[in-house]
Motif scaffolding. Structure first.
Motif, short mmCIF file in Angstrom:
data_model
loop_
_atom_site.label_atom_id
_atom_site.label_comp_id
_atom_site.label_asym_id
_atom_site.label_seq_id
_atom_site.Cartn_x
_atom_site.Cartn_y
_atom_site.Cartn_z
N LYS A 74 2.01 3.60 1.86
CA LYS A 74 1.62 2.37 1.15
C LYS A 74 0.96 1.36 2.09
N ASP A 75 0.84 1.71 3.37
CA ASP A 75 0.31 0.78 4.37
C ASP A 75 -1.21 0.64 4.25
N PRO A 76 -1.72 -0.55 3.93
CA PRO A 76 -3.17 -0.72 3.80
C PRO A 76 -3.94 -0.55 5.12
N LYS A 77 -3.22 -0.69 6.25
CA LYS A 77 -3.88 -0.53 7.55
C LYS A 77 -3.29 0.67 8.29
N CYS A 78 -3.05 1.74 7.58
CA CYS A 78 -2.41 2.92 8.16
C CYS A 78 -3.30 3.54 9.25
N PRO A 79 -2.72 3.83 10.42
CA PRO A 79 -3.52 4.40 11.51
C PRO A 79 -3.73 5.92 11.40
N VAL A 80 -3.07 6.56 10.44
CA VAL A 80 -3.20 8.02 10.30
C VAL A 80 -4.61 8.35 9.83
N PRO A 81 -5.27 9.31 10.50
CA PRO A 81 -6.64 9.67 10.13
C PRO A 81 -6.74 10.13 8.68
N PHE A 122 -7.80 9.89 1.54
CA PHE A 122 -6.96 10.70 0.66
C PHE A 122 -6.40 9.85 -0.48
N ARG A 123 -5.91 8.66 -0.15
CA ARG A 123 -5.32 7.80 -1.18
C ARG A 123 -6.36 7.39 -2.22
N GLN A 124 -7.58 7.09 -1.76
CA GLN A 124 -8.65 6.73 -2.70
C GLN A 124 -8.97 7.91 -3.61
N ARG A 125 -9.00 9.11 -3.04
CA ARG A 125 -9.27 10.31 -3.83
C ARG A 125 -8.16 10.55 -4.86
N PHE A 126 -6.90 10.37 -4.46
CA PHE A 126 -5.79 10.54 -5.39
C PHE A 126 -5.87 9.53 -6.53
N ARG A 127 -6.24 8.29 -6.19
CA ARG A 127 -6.40 7.25 -7.23
C ARG A 127 -7.51 7.63 -8.20
#
Length: 82
Positions: free
Chosen positions: A39-46, A51-56
């Motif tokens: 849920k982190d908007p500034k997530c450092p994971v590549p 991925f989250r945008q695609r899931f949305r």
């Protein structure tokens, strides 16, 4: 350290997950699992945000398809019972 080396492999691998590289497939799966829960908007994971945008986007498409199907069923129900 192990995860960083796996991510480095993913950047340099010529085969990639679509080409059948098992290491890349594992990385891709782990990144997807992470992104589904993150849920982190500034997530450092590549690629997490991508991925989250695609899931949305997929969820919105699914919702639109469900709405169209529901509307069609309502129309059929109304015309059959009038």
């Amino acid at each position: 350290a192990k995860m960083k080396s796996l991510l480095k492999h993913g950047e340099t691998c010529p085969t990639k997950h679509t080409g059948g590289c098992n290491v890349c497939k594992r990385i891709y799966t782990l990144l997807q699992i992470h992104a589904r829960q993150c849920k982190d908007p500034k997530c450092p994971v590549p690629k997490c945000l991508a991925f989250r945008q695609r899931f949305r986007q997929l969820a919105l498409q699914q919702r639109a398809m469900d709405d169209r199907r529901r509307q069609q069923m309502n129309i059929q129900y109304r015309t059959a019972h009038t």
